[in-house]
Design an enzyme around this catalytic site. Structure first.
Site, mmCIF file in Angstrom:
data_model
loop_
_atom_site.group_PDB
_atom_site.id
_atom_site.type_symbol
_atom_site.label_atom_id
_atom_site.label_comp_id
_atom_site.label_asym_id
_atom_site.label_seq_id
_atom_site.Cartn_x
_atom_site.Cartn_y
_atom_site.Cartn_z
ATOM 1 N N ARG A 1 93.851 -31.237 -62.915
ATOM 2 C CA ARG A 1 94.018 -30.502 -61.649
ATOM 3 C C ARG A 1 94.487 -29.081 -61.873
ATOM 4 O O ARG A 1 94.699 -28.344 -60.909
ATOM 5 C CB ARG A 1 95.038 -31.219 -60.744
ATOM 6 C CG ARG A 1 94.560 -32.559 -60.261
ATOM 7 C CD ARG A 1 95.551 -33.211 -59.306
ATOM 8 N NE ARG A 1 95.361 -34.643 -59.345
ATOM 9 C CZ ARG A 1 96.148 -35.526 -58.761
ATOM 10 N NH1 ARG A 1 97.194 -35.115 -58.079
ATOM 11 N NH2 ARG A 1 95.909 -36.816 -58.864
ATOM 12 N N GLU B 1 99.437 -39.953 -67.913
ATOM 13 C CA GLU B 1 98.186 -39.486 -67.294
ATOM 14 C C GLU B 1 98.322 -38.006 -66.951
ATOM 15 O O GLU B 1 99.094 -37.630 -66.068
ATOM 16 C CB GLU B 1 97.892 -40.295 -66.021
ATOM 17 C CG GLU B 1 96.652 -39.799 -65.285
ATOM 18 C CD GLU B 1 96.478 -40.438 -63.906
ATOM 19 O OE1 GLU B 1 96.991 -41.557 -63.677
ATOM 20 O OE2 GLU B 1 95.846 -39.809 -63.049
ATOM 21 N N LYS C 1 92.555 -48.784 -59.913
ATOM 22 C CA LYS C 1 93.642 -48.034 -59.299
ATOM 23 C C LYS C 1 93.490 -48.206 -57.789
ATOM 24 O O LYS C 1 92.443 -47.831 -57.243
ATOM 25 C CB LYS C 1 93.501 -46.563 -59.712
ATOM 26 C CG LYS C 1 94.307 -45.572 -58.904
ATOM 27 C CD LYS C 1 94.191 -44.184 -59.510
ATOM 28 C CE LYS C 1 94.699 -43.132 -58.541
ATOM 29 N NZ LYS C 1 95.102 -41.881 -59.210
HETATM 30 C C1 3PG Z 1 97.451 -39.650 -57.982
HETATM 31 O O1 3PG Z 1 96.547 -38.886 -58.207
HETATM 32 O O2 3PG Z 1 97.457 -40.768 -58.464
HETATM 33 C C2 3PG Z 1 98.501 -39.239 -57.034
HETATM 34 O O3 3PG Z 1 98.507 -37.863 -56.863
HETATM 35 C C3 3PG Z 1 99.864 -39.718 -57.379
HETATM 36 O O4 3PG Z 1 100.454 -39.998 -56.195
HETATM 37 P P1 3PG Z 1 101.995 -39.706 -55.916
HETATM 38 O O5 3PG Z 1 102.193 -38.220 -56.097
HETATM 39 O O6 3PG Z 1 102.195 -40.148 -54.496
HETATM 40 O O7 3PG Z 1 102.790 -40.502 -56.901
#
Ligand code: 3PG
Length: 212
Positions: free
Chosen positions: A44, A40, A125
């Site tokens: 950003r 993924e 999700k």
């Molecule tokens: C996302 O967008 O899914 C999160 O930024 C991922 O979360 P994490 O950095 O805590 O793994």
């Protein structure tokens, strides 16, 4: 490939925030070499689209999706780039399961889950997983929503991923821990492959009950 097929390819989906296009291909190859093939790339950074294109073209075996999709136009953009799937941190008003590219929408509450099911989604999700109740929330959702499946993301790590993956309604987890920013900056691809290998070895339900 259906969303269910994509999400059951590996127990962990790396959530990637890539700042430099030059990192995209070696990062993708390092993750795939470690056994994590579903990637993924979040929308950003300004180079996210270029990174997605580079990975699709050059990272053999990768199934590349776009993350941080927050409106229908971004979903369409991801489809145009050739993404296999998209991920959103929330439910996007007006977006349904049918669309230009599969979408994994984020939810944090039963109300959002009901709206998402009504829009045709079956896999969600849970975000931010550790903040909105984590394993306990997913256990509580299972009885009233047996048809819903989840990819918890947000605060998931090597320390707790197995607890999530042991739940009957979890198909995979997402997380950034397999691609630490400092390792990407340093070009430490071997470390990322090692982290991916450990993550890929986590137990995942072989036959997901999710319909394709
Ligand atoms: C996302 O967008 O899914 C999160 O930024 C991922 O979360 P994490 O950095 O805590 O793994």
């Amino acid at each position: 490939m259906s969303l269910a097929e994509i999400l059951t390819r590996a127990p962990v989906i790396p959530v990637l925030v890539i700042d430099e296009v030059a990192h995209a291909i070696p990062l993708g190859r390092a993750l795939v070499a470690g056994g994590l093939s579903v990637l993924e790339v979040t929308f950003r950074t300004p180079v996210a689209a270029a990174c997605i294109e580079a990975m699709i073209a050059e990272v053999e075996g990768a199934v590349v999706g776009a993350g941080t999709v927050i409106n229908g136009a971004m979903r369409q953009r991801a489809a145009d780039l050739g993404c296999a799937f998209t991920v959103s941190p929330g439910l996007i008003a007006g977006e349904r399961a049918d669309g230009p590219v599969p979408l994994l929408p984020g939810i944090a509450t039963p109300t959002e889950l009901i709206a998402g099911l009504a829009a045709g989604f079956e896999v969600f999700k849970l975000f931010p997983a550790n903040i909105v109740g984590g394993v306990g929330a997913l256990k509580a959702f299972h009885s009233p929503f047996p048809q819903a499946r989840f990819c918890p993301t947000g605060g998931v790590s090597a320390a707790n991923a197995a607890d999530y993956l042991a739940l009957p309604n979890v198909v995979c987890v997402g997380g950034s821990w397999v691609a630490p920013a400092e390792a990407v900056r340093a070009g430490d691809w071997d470390r990322i492959t090692r982290l991916a290998r450990e993550a890929a070895a986590l137990a995942q339900r072989p036959a997901s009950p999710v319909e394709g």
